[in-house]
Structures are given as structure tokens and as C-alpha cells.
Design an enzyme around this catalytic site. Structure first.
Site, PDB file in Angstrom:
ATOM      1  N   ASP A 140      -5.976   1.307  -9.221  1.00 23.00           N
ATOM      2  CA  ASP A 140      -7.222   0.828  -9.814  1.00 23.00           C
ATOM      3  C   ASP A 140      -8.032   1.973 -10.404  1.00 23.00           C
ATOM      4  O   ASP A 140      -7.671   3.149 -10.296  1.00 23.00           O
ATOM      5  CB  ASP A 140      -8.056   0.097  -8.763  1.00 23.00           C
ATOM      6  CG  ASP A 140      -7.332  -1.114  -8.205  1.00 23.00           C
ATOM      7  OD1 ASP A 140      -6.530  -1.705  -8.938  1.00 23.00           O
ATOM      8  OD2 ASP A 140      -7.582  -1.466  -7.029  1.00 23.00           O
ATOM      9  N   TYR A 195       0.176   4.919   1.110  1.00 23.41           N
ATOM     10  CA  TYR A 195      -1.134   5.322   0.587  1.00 23.41           C
ATOM     11  C   TYR A 195      -1.850   6.153   1.647  1.00 23.41           C
ATOM     12  O   TYR A 195      -1.624   5.997   2.851  1.00 23.41           O
ATOM     13  CB  TYR A 195      -1.995   4.101   0.255  1.00 23.41           C
ATOM     14  CG  TYR A 195      -1.646   3.407  -1.042  1.00 23.41           C
ATOM     15  CD1 TYR A 195      -2.353   3.667  -2.211  1.00 23.41           C
ATOM     16  CD2 TYR A 195      -0.626   2.458  -1.084  1.00 23.41           C
ATOM     17  CE1 TYR A 195      -2.051   3.012  -3.396  1.00 23.41           C
ATOM     18  CE2 TYR A 195      -0.320   1.798  -2.265  1.00 23.41           C
ATOM     19  CZ  TYR A 195      -1.036   2.088  -3.414  1.00 23.41           C
ATOM     20  OH  TYR A 195      -0.733   1.433  -4.587  1.00 23.41           O
TER      21      TYR A 195
END
Length: 419
Positions: A140, A195
């Protein structure tokens, strides 16, 4: 006799008049024909020039096509996987948005560098399907990546990594590449993604802690142990419909498999204490990781009870807060099944990046971590977001939650420019 002379004189005058009129008519016709011939001549000349220009343009196009065909023969396109690291600050995510040039993405700069370096033809930049381009994970706005992988077909030019990086800004770097099978797709062949989330440890402070004294906060061992116990609850397969948007409880795609999630030991950066959370899963939905972290922070700070985590996996709507996007980093992508099938066939390399480990670490230390630390200290996105937690009602019914969503979203976004 007099009448005959008069008649003869009249006939002579009439002849003279006719002669003059005839000459005048001939002269007028000549004058009217002259411009017509001149215009025709100019028109023919212009047509010939245009034909020449068209022919010249066709010749140039043919020459370009011939050069491209020659390059195809000299450097046949091969399917490769590129290892990509980037700092997401200033970019509107990873994926390219054709027609929205004002919203610059990582792929915009990457494709431009591929064209300029001679790895792909210019027309492939306008239609990425022509080079079979695929990214492993969409990140994002503002989110960084240390180990993103993209797959595409390109010309294997000499010094390919150096030439691509020559046309990239310093905060985007190609760190490695490997040949892959023709059917390889970095998204579809990816088994799991890891992540990390770097945050100031003051996020785990009691809710009555003075946030004006952020730099002096230090995370206690007992609190860290409780944080990791809560994160361990996420392991396994659960229905994460409450951890994204517009996902129904009975939607099969809301079920996601998490294999690891934990918070590491704290460390000091710029006189502030930080910690890094690592999470590995098969795949993640939009905002899922940030909401997983946000809910644990809400529990640790005392705004919600522990049972709300398991409650969030059921059909009932739960109001889950979304942590800021600043600290989120795509660390690594995994291709276990691909490596097992093709890694030992003697023709293809395993998609592992052990040799690039030092380069990845150096890039994070130079571009990713400093950006997160400096931005957090200057803007205080985590502290601003923490002030919105009292607005969330973790015991609210689904209807009450929907009615208050707009208000909470506006307040959350004030302290969160990363997503």
C-alpha cells in the site's frame, strides 16, 4: 443611299464590338485558367510531399521493427525473477495505475528504468502484459519492501542489474535476478509472505501513560511476554473478515493461514525505543496485518479484553482498529513448492536469496529503517493513532459499529498518512 451608309456603319461598329468582346472573353478565360493550373500544381506538389513524408515515416517504423526483431534474435527474451528493495515513502504503493501519472508508484519508476536500460521494448512499458509482468505482493501507499519479487520476460543484456539501477532512484534497487521457468508467476507461485512491523514500544504503554515523554519509555519483559502470547493466538487458520473491508463472514477468501507472529527484543534508535514484529502467512488481505497489530495494542493498553481476539473470528461484526502503515515492511516472499519441484532439476536455480542477504540488510539500514524512525519521531503517527483508541467500542453490536465507522475512520486517518 444615306440609309445604306448608316446600315453599313452600324454593321462595322458591331463587328468591332464583337472583336473586342471576343478578345476580352479570351483574355478573361486565360486569366481564370492560370490560377487553376497554379493551384493544381501546388496541390500535386503537396500530395507528393505528404506521400514522401508518409513513406519516410513507414520506413522509420519498418526500421524500428527490424531493429526490434534483430534484438529479439540477438537477445531473446527470457523469464526472470527480480529481487527488489524499496522505501515506500512518497509513493502510492507498488502497483502501477495507468492513466494516473500524478500518483507515482514503485512500478512506474521500475518500468521506466527497464525501458531506458534496454531490457524491454518501449511499447511494453504501456502494456505490461506484453512482458508477462507480475508482482508477488501489492504494497500500500508508504509501505516499504526489503524482499519484493517480480517476474517478467526481458532481454538478458550484459550487466543487467547495474544498468537497471542506473535509471532508478536510490530508494529503489534491484539486488538480484534469477532465471525461472516460462510458466513462473511470482504471485501464483508464492507459498508465503513474511512482513515486519517496526513500531515505538510506547505503543504497548498503559493507556494513562504520559505520551509527552515518549523517548523515556522502556518496555518491560513481562509486557513483551504478554504481547507475544497474544500474537501467538493468531497462528493457524482463522476467519479474518473483521480485519479487512467489505468482506462477508461467509466469504471463503476471508480464511487465512498464519504460521508465525511475534515481537522481538526492543532496541534504541535516536534515543527512542523501538521493536520489530514479524508475521508470516500464506497470504494477507488489505489492512489485515495492521488490524492484527492494532487489536493486540488495544488489548495491551486496556481498551479491550483478550476475548475480543477470538470473538473477531466469528460471524459477529467487531470494531478492529487499524495501526498506522508507516512501520510495515514486506521482508521476504517464499517459493517452497517451486523450489521443491524445479530447484533440483539441474536447469533452474532455487528462488532463495542467501547471497543477497548482506545487500538487503544494508539497504534496510540505509533507506527503510531511518525513514521509519525519523518520520515517527517527527510526525508521531503512532502516538496520534493511539489517541483514537478510546473511540472504538469493542463491545458494540454490528449496527452500532456501522453507524460510527465514518467518524472513527476520519480521526484515524488524521494521524496516518501511510495508507
Amino acid at each position: 443611299m444615306l440609309q445604306v451608309r448608316i446600315l453599313f456603319s452600324a454593321l462595322v461598329d458591331c463587328r468591332h464590338t464583337l472583336d473586342r468582346n471576343g478578345a476580352l472573353f479570351k483574355f478573361m478565360c486565360t486569366m481564370s485558367e492560370a490560377p487553376t493550373e497554379l493551384q493544381t500544381s501546388k496541390l500535386l506538389k503537396r500530395t507528393n510531399e505528404q506521400s514522401g513524408e508518409s513513406a519516410e515515416g513507414d520506413n522509420k517504423r519498418i526500421k524500428v521493427d527490424q531493429e526490434q526483431a534483430e534484438n529479439e534474435r540477438k537477445y531473446p527474451k527470457k523469464k526472470v525473477a527480480l529481487l527488489l528493495s524499496y522505501s515506500g515513502k512518497g509513493y502510492y504503493g507498488m502497483q502501477r495505475n495507468p492513466g494516473n501519472s500524478q500518483f507515482r508508484t514503485i512500478e512506474d519508476d521500475l518500468v521506466s528504468a527497464l525501458v531506458k536500460s534496454g531490457c524491454i521494448p518501449g511499447n511494453h512499458g504501456d502494456d505490461m502484459k506484453k512482458m508477462s509482468f507480475q508482482r508477488c505482493a501489492r504494497t500500500d501507499k508508504g509501505v516499504s519492501a526489503a524482499g519484493q519479487v517480480v517476474s517478467l520476460k526481458l532481454w538478458l543484456i550484459e550487466d543487467i542489474i547495474e544498468k537497471i539501477n542506473e535509471y532508478l532512484p536510490p530508494q529503489i534497487r534491484i539486488l538480484g535476478f534469477k532465471r525461472v521457468t516460462q510458466g513462473f508467476n511470482s504471485k501464483n507461485n508464492c507459498d508465503a509472505r513474511t512482513y515486519s512491523y517496526m513500531l515505538p514500544t510506547v505503543a504497548f504503554s498503559p493507556k494513562d501513560y504520559d505520551t509527552g515523554n515518549v523517548s523515556s519509555f522502556r518496555l518491560e519483559t513481562e509486557t513483551l511476554q504478554r504481547v507475544n502470547r497474544l500474537f501467538s493466538l493468531y497462528k493457524g487458520t482463522h476467519n479474518f473478515h473483521n480485519f479487512t473491508s467489505q468482506k462477508a463472514p461467509n466469504d471463503p477468501s476471508a480464511r487465512r493461514y498464519i504460521t508465525e507472529m511475534s515481537c522481538g527484543e526492543p532496541f534504541i534508535r535516536n534515543d527512542h525505543e523501538f521493536a520489530v514484529i514479524n508475521v508470516r502467512g500464506q497470504s494477507f488481505m488489505l489492512h489485515q496485518i495492521r488490524k492484527m497489530i492494532g487489536l493486540v495494542i488495544a488489548v495491551i493498553k486496556g481498551y479491550a479484553q483478550e476475548k475480543v481476539i477470538e470473538k473477531s473470528w466469528k460471524e459477529e461484526k467487531v470494531d478492529v482498529p487499524k495501526a498506522p502503515g508507516l512501520g510495515l515492511v514486506l521482508e521476504m516472499v517464499h517459493f517452497d513448492r517451486y523450489n521443491k519441484r524445479f530447484g533440483g532439476d539441474g536447469l533452474h536455480e532455487r528462488l532463495e536469496w542467501d547471497r543477497e542477504t548482506d545487500a538487503i540488510k544494508a539497504f534496510k539500514e540505509a533507506y527503510i529503517y531511518p525513514t521509519i524512525v525519523e518520520t515517527e519521531i517527527e510526525e508521531g503517527s503512532m502516538v496520534s493513532w493511539m489517541s483514537t483508541l478510546p473511540i472504538h467500542d469493542f463491545e458494540a453490536t454490528a449496527a452500532e459499529t456501522r453507524n460510527s465507522n465514518d467518524q472513527k475512520q476520519l480521526i484515524e486517518d488524521e494521524g496516518n498518512n501511510s495508507d
